[in-house]
Design an enzyme around this catalytic site. Structure first.
Site, mmCIF file in Angstrom:
data_model
loop_
_atom_site.group_PDB
_atom_site.id
_atom_site.type_symbol
_atom_site.label_atom_id
_atom_site.label_comp_id
_atom_site.label_asym_id
_atom_site.label_seq_id
_atom_site.Cartn_x
_atom_site.Cartn_y
_atom_site.Cartn_z
ATOM 1 N N GLU A 97 0.851 -1.197 0.000
ATOM 2 C CA GLU A 97 0.000 0.000 0.000
ATOM 3 C C GLU A 97 0.885 1.245 0.000
ATOM 4 O O GLU A 97 2.055 1.192 0.400
ATOM 5 C CB GLU A 97 -0.932 -0.071 1.220
ATOM 6 C CG GLU A 97 -1.869 1.089 1.444
ATOM 7 C CD GLU A 97 -2.840 1.395 0.303
ATOM 8 O OE1 GLU A 97 -2.392 1.505 -0.843
ATOM 9 O OE2 GLU A 97 -4.030 1.586 0.607
ATOM 10 N N ASP A 98 0.314 2.351 -0.459
ATOM 11 C CA ASP A 98 1.081 3.604 -0.490
ATOM 12 C C ASP A 98 1.164 4.266 0.877
ATOM 13 O O ASP A 98 2.233 4.705 1.302
ATOM 14 C CB ASP A 98 0.518 4.574 -1.546
ATOM 15 C CG ASP A 98 -0.991 4.823 -1.412
ATOM 16 O OD1 ASP A 98 -1.627 4.263 -0.498
ATOM 17 O OD2 ASP A 98 -1.528 5.590 -2.241
ATOM 18 N N ASP A 101 -3.423 5.807 6.666
ATOM 19 C CA ASP A 101 -3.854 7.071 7.261
ATOM 20 C C ASP A 101 -4.754 6.751 8.469
ATOM 21 O O ASP A 101 -4.251 6.446 9.548
ATOM 22 C CB ASP A 101 -4.563 7.857 6.148
ATOM 23 C CG ASP A 101 -4.945 9.260 6.537
ATOM 24 O OD1 ASP A 101 -4.188 9.902 7.264
ATOM 25 O OD2 ASP A 101 -6.006 9.739 6.084
ATOM 26 N N PHE A 150 -0.660 16.333 4.127
ATOM 27 C CA PHE A 150 -1.109 15.668 2.911
ATOM 28 C C PHE A 150 0.035 15.605 1.914
ATOM 29 O O PHE A 150 0.609 16.622 1.555
ATOM 30 C CB PHE A 150 -2.320 16.366 2.297
ATOM 31 C CG PHE A 150 -3.079 15.460 1.371
ATOM 32 C CD1 PHE A 150 -4.005 14.554 1.874
ATOM 33 C CD2 PHE A 150 -2.832 15.471 0.008
ATOM 34 C CE1 PHE A 150 -4.675 13.674 1.034
ATOM 35 C CE2 PHE A 150 -3.496 14.601 -0.842
ATOM 36 C CZ PHE A 150 -4.424 13.706 -0.332
ATOM 37 N N ARG A 163 0.780 12.046 -9.276
ATOM 38 C CA ARG A 163 1.266 10.672 -9.042
ATOM 39 C C ARG A 163 2.654 10.463 -9.641
ATOM 40 O O ARG A 163 3.437 9.660 -9.156
ATOM 41 C CB ARG A 163 0.326 9.651 -9.693
ATOM 42 C CG ARG A 163 -1.023 9.513 -9.017
ATOM 43 C CD ARG A 163 -1.744 8.273 -9.563
ATOM 44 N NE ARG A 163 -3.171 8.293 -9.303
ATOM 45 C CZ ARG A 163 -3.749 7.892 -8.173
ATOM 46 N NH1 ARG A 163 -3.011 7.466 -7.163
ATOM 47 N NH2 ARG A 163 -5.052 7.920 -8.025
HETATM 48 P P1 IMP Z 1 -7.182 5.201 5.262
HETATM 49 O O1 IMP Z 1 -8.331 4.259 5.076
HETATM 50 O O2 IMP Z 1 -7.624 6.469 5.969
HETATM 51 O O3 IMP Z 1 -5.974 4.597 5.924
HETATM 52 O O4 IMP Z 1 -6.856 5.713 3.820
HETATM 53 C C1 IMP Z 1 -5.753 5.357 3.135
HETATM 54 C C2 IMP Z 1 -5.899 5.922 1.721
HETATM 55 O O5 IMP Z 1 -6.158 7.331 1.765
HETATM 56 C C3 IMP Z 1 -4.599 5.783 0.986
HETATM 57 O O6 IMP Z 1 -4.547 4.584 0.273
HETATM 58 C C4 IMP Z 1 -4.617 6.984 0.078
HETATM 59 O O7 IMP Z 1 -5.302 6.683 -1.110
HETATM 60 C C5 IMP Z 1 -5.396 8.025 0.814
HETATM 61 N N1 IMP Z 1 -4.516 8.993 1.505
HETATM 62 C C6 IMP Z 1 -4.375 9.149 2.837
HETATM 63 N N2 IMP Z 1 -3.490 10.119 3.124
HETATM 64 C C7 IMP Z 1 -3.024 10.566 1.931
HETATM 65 C C8 IMP Z 1 -2.055 11.572 1.561
HETATM 66 O O8 IMP Z 1 -1.418 12.262 2.384
HETATM 67 N N3 IMP Z 1 -1.856 11.735 0.228
HETATM 68 C C9 IMP Z 1 -2.511 11.005 -0.729
HETATM 69 N N4 IMP Z 1 -3.414 10.060 -0.431
HETATM 70 C C10 IMP Z 1 -3.679 9.842 0.888
HETATM 71 MG MG MG Z 2 -4.766 4.379 -1.847
#
Ligand code: IMP
Ligand code: MG
Length: 176
Positions: A97-98, A101, A150, A163
């Site tokens: 995963e990238d 959050d 962010f 990206r």
């Molecule tokens: P989570 O379910 O809140 O953990 O969301 C994770 C997803 O939110 C990641 O896979 C990203 O697509 C997006 N995301 C969360 N923070 C960022 C950020 O700082 N930049 C870009 N995408 C983010």
């Molecule tokens: Mg994502």
């Protein structure tokens, strides 16, 4: 007007850290075969680079999930937009995963993947924002812990932009 983007991790720093993660994973999975699940689209750049630095056999599959919610906040209910090509039963799976959050997306996805009977299931994320965590998620391999900012680049987007930046940067959105 263009958004301001300040470099957080350069291409060289990312490359160095990803090589370290590849080495660590190769050691942990010595003698085994790995199924890497790349979570589209954000993890694609990272997953490709990581795979290049893993020395045990790697099978790559892709999955696209969308988390219901708005642009910057996920809801925790995940829709599978594109599923894997193949079953993961009996496989040693690493989800790539990238960024983690709130943790909601991975928490939910892992519940789904566990029901498919993998031999092992681990998580590798390039970035982690621990301050934002809402749902407990165990990350087995983390590239960098970052502050609550962010970020874009190296696969990560803001409204599908940025990206392709070769570095990770903090984006400051310009008014108007
Ligand atoms: P989570 O379910 O809140 O953990 O969301 C994770 C997803 O939110 C990641 O896979 C990203 O697509 C997006 N995301 C969360 N923070 C960022 C950020 O700082 N930049 C870009 N995408 C983010
Ligand atoms: Mg994502």
């Amino acid at each position: 007007m263009a958004d301001r983007i300040d470099v957080l991790y350069s291409e060289e720093e990312l490359d160095k850290r990803i090589r370290e993660l590849g080495d660590e994973i190769s050691r942990d999975y010595a003698g085994k075969e790995i199924t890497l699940i790349c979570i589209l689209k954000g993890a694609s750049f990272f997953a490709c680079e990581l795979a290049k630095h893993i020395s045990v056999p790697v099978y790559i599959d892709f999955m696209q999930v969308s988390s219901y919610g708005n642009e910057t906040e996920s809801s925790g209910v995940v829709k599978i937009v594109q599923d894997l090509d193949d079953p993961i039963r009996g496989k040693n799976v690493i989800v790539v995963e990238d960024i983690i959050d709130s943790g909601r997306t991975m928490h939910y996805l892992f519940q789904i993947l566990r029901t498919r009977g993998p031999e092992s299931l681990k998580l590798c994320s390039l970035l982690n924002k621990p301050d934002r965590r809402v749902t407990e998620v165990e990350i087995d391999y983390t590239g960098f812990d970052i502050p609550d900012k962010f970020v874009v680049g190296y696969g990560l987007d803001y409204a599908q932009r940025y990206r392709n930046l070769p570095y990770i940067g903090v984006v400051t959105l310009e008014e108007n």
